[in-house]
Enzyme design. Structure first.
Site, PDB file in Angstrom:
ATOM      1  N   CYS A   1      57.626  42.435 -28.628  1.00  0.00           N
ATOM      2  CA  CYS A   1      56.630  42.318 -29.689  1.00  0.00           C
ATOM      3  C   CYS A   1      56.890  41.028 -30.454  1.00  0.00           C
ATOM      4  O   CYS A   1      57.966  40.853 -31.010  1.00  0.00           O
ATOM      5  CB  CYS A   1      56.725  43.519 -30.625  1.00  0.00           C
ATOM      6  SG  CYS A   1      55.650  43.366 -32.062  1.00  0.00           S
TER       7      CYS A   1
ATOM      8  N   ARG B   1      49.601  41.021 -17.341  1.00  0.00           N
ATOM      9  CA  ARG B   1      48.903  40.309 -18.417  1.00  0.00           C
ATOM     10  C   ARG B   1      49.668  40.461 -19.735  1.00  0.00           C
ATOM     11  O   ARG B   1      50.281  39.517 -20.226  1.00  0.00           O
ATOM     12  CB  ARG B   1      47.469  40.847 -18.546  1.00  0.00           C
ATOM     13  CG  ARG B   1      46.527  39.942 -19.328  1.00  0.00           C
ATOM     14  CD  ARG B   1      46.632  40.087 -20.832  1.00  0.00           C
ATOM     15  NE  ARG B   1      46.470  41.465 -21.282  1.00  0.00           N
ATOM     16  CZ  ARG B   1      46.741  41.863 -22.521  1.00  0.00           C
ATOM     17  NH1 ARG B   1      47.180  41.013 -23.420  1.00  0.00           N
ATOM     18  NH2 ARG B   1      46.591  43.131 -22.859  1.00  0.00           N
TER      19      ARG B   1
HETATM   20 ZN   LIG Z   1      49.668  45.312 -25.782  1.00  0.00          ZN
END
Ligand SMILES: [Zn+2]
Length: 313
Positions: free
Chosen positions: A245, A15
Site C-alpha cells: 500500500c 495490474r
Molecule cells: Zn487495489
C-alpha cells in the site's frame, strides 16, 4: 458466471500488484504467470492497464500481454483504463472487460486521474458510446470502478449517499458491472455489509457487482465474509498479496488470492480453482520478484487434515 462456480475470484496481481512495486516483469514472465494461474482455474485476470508508459512502465506491455493470453480457454481478460484513450487501446487489444478507473471521493479522483468525478462520468459515457459503435455485439463489457467507496486517504470519511449516487450514475451511462473498491484498506465488515445491502437496494440485483478489498489493516477476508452475506459473488485478489500500500509502507496490499480461495472452498463455495495450481503460479511470481515482499498464510500452512475443497467435492 460459469457453471459450477459459486463465487468468481478475479486475479488482479498483474495490474494492481505490479503497478505498486518497483520490479518490472518481462512480458514473458507475465504470460507464464497468467497461463499457469488460468490453468489452475482462475476465471478472470486483470492483466494490465492502458495508461501512459511514462506513468507506469511496469504495465507498458499491456497490449502484448492481452494478445498473449486472450485465446486461453475460459479466461476473461480484463484491463483497467483511466479514460477514453485507454479504452480505445483496450478495445483494440481485444480485452473481454474494460474497467474504468474512477473514485467516489472528489479529492481522490482529482489526485488519481486529474479531473472531477463529473468529468470522469462524462468520459465514461463516451467510452460506452465508443464501445457500442466499434463493438456493436458488446462482447467487451464496460465496468465502472468505484475507488475509495469505504474511505479516502485525502478526505477521510466517504458518504454512503455519494457511493449510491456514483453507482446510479454509472449504470445510467451504460455500466454493465460495478467494481466497489476499498482502495486504501479503510473498510470494516459491518460497514461492508451495510454498504452492499444498501447498494443492492438502490440498483437492484441484476447488475454484476464485484468487490475489491485491501488487507492493509488485516480486515480483508473479514470484509469478504461480510460482502458475501450481503450477496456479493465476485472478488478481486492478488496472488501472494502482491502490491503493498503506497500510503502505508510495509503493509500488505490486496487480499491474498490463495487465502481467499481457501476460505471460500472451505466454506463450501466453489471457485473452480485448484489451490496447488495457485501455489505453482505463486512460485513463478516469486522467482521474478526482486526483493519485494509477498504475503499470505496458506502458502506456509497448507490445507487442514481431511480438507476437501468445495470444487472437488
Ligand atoms: Zn487495489
Amino acid at each position: 458466471m460459469k457453471q459450477n462456480i459459486d463465487v468468481v475470484v478475479s486475479e488482479v496481481g498483474p495490474r494492481d500488484g505490479l503497478q505498486s512495486i518497483k520490479t518490472i516483469f518481462p512480458t514473458e514472465a507475465k504470460l507464464e504467470w497468467i497461463r499457469v494461474e488460468a490453468a489452475a482455474g482462475v476465471p478472470k485476470i486483470q492483466v494490465g492497464s492502458f495508461v501512459p508508459p511514462k506513468l507506469l512502465p511496469q504495465l507498458a506491455d499491456t497490449a502484448a500481454v492481452v494478445a498473449g493470453v486472450k485465446k486461453l480457454k475460459g479466461l476473461t481478460v480484463s484491463v483497467l483504463v483511466p479514460n477514453l484513450k485507454g479504452a480505445e487501446l483496450g478495445l483494440a487489444a481485444g480485452a473481454d472487460e474494460i474497467g474504468v478507473v474512477m473514485s467516489v471521493s472528489e479529492a481522490h479522483n482529482q489526485s488519481n486521474v486529474r479531473r472531477s468525478v463529473q468529468e470522469s462520468l462524462d468520459d465514461f459515457e463516451r467510452i460506452v458510446a465508443y464501445r457500442n459503435e466499434h463493438d456493436p455485439e458488446r462482447s467487451t463489457k464496460i465496468s465502472g470502478g468505484m475507488a475509495t467507496s469505504f474511505g479516502c486517504t485525502i478526505s477521510g470519511k466517504v458518504q454512503v449517499s455519494d457511493v449510491m449516487r456514483l453507482a446510479e450514475n454509472l449504470i445510467a451511462r451504460g455500466a454493465e458491472r460495478l467494481n466497489v473498491a476499498d482502495t486504501v484498506g479503510y473498510a470494516n465488515p459491518k460497514q461492508v455489509e451495510d454498504l452492499f445491502r444498501e447498494l443492492f437496494r438502490t440498483i437492484g440485483e441484476d447488475i454484476q457487482v464485484g468487490a475489491h478489498f485491501h488487507d492493509t489493516r488485516g480486515l480483508g477476508l473479514a470484509n469478504v465474509y461480510a460482502a458475501l452475506a450481503a450477496g456479493v459473488r465476485e472478488f478481486d485478489a492478488c496472488l501472494g498479496g502482491l502490491g503493498g500500500c503506497p500510503y502505508a509502507p510495509g503493509a500488505t496490499g490486496n487480499i491474498v488470492t490463495e487465502d481467499l480461495v481457501f476460505m471460500l472452498e472451505s466454506m463450501g463455495l466453489r471457485t473452480g480453482i485448484d489451490l496447488d495450481g495457485l501455489l505453482e503460479a505463486r512460485e513463478i511470481l516469486e522467482r521474478h520478484l526482486k526483493g519485494e515482499p509477498t504475503h499470505g498464510t496458506y502458502v506456509t500452512a497448507g490445507s487442514p487434515k481431511d480438507f476437501i475443497p468445495a470444487s472437488a467435492a
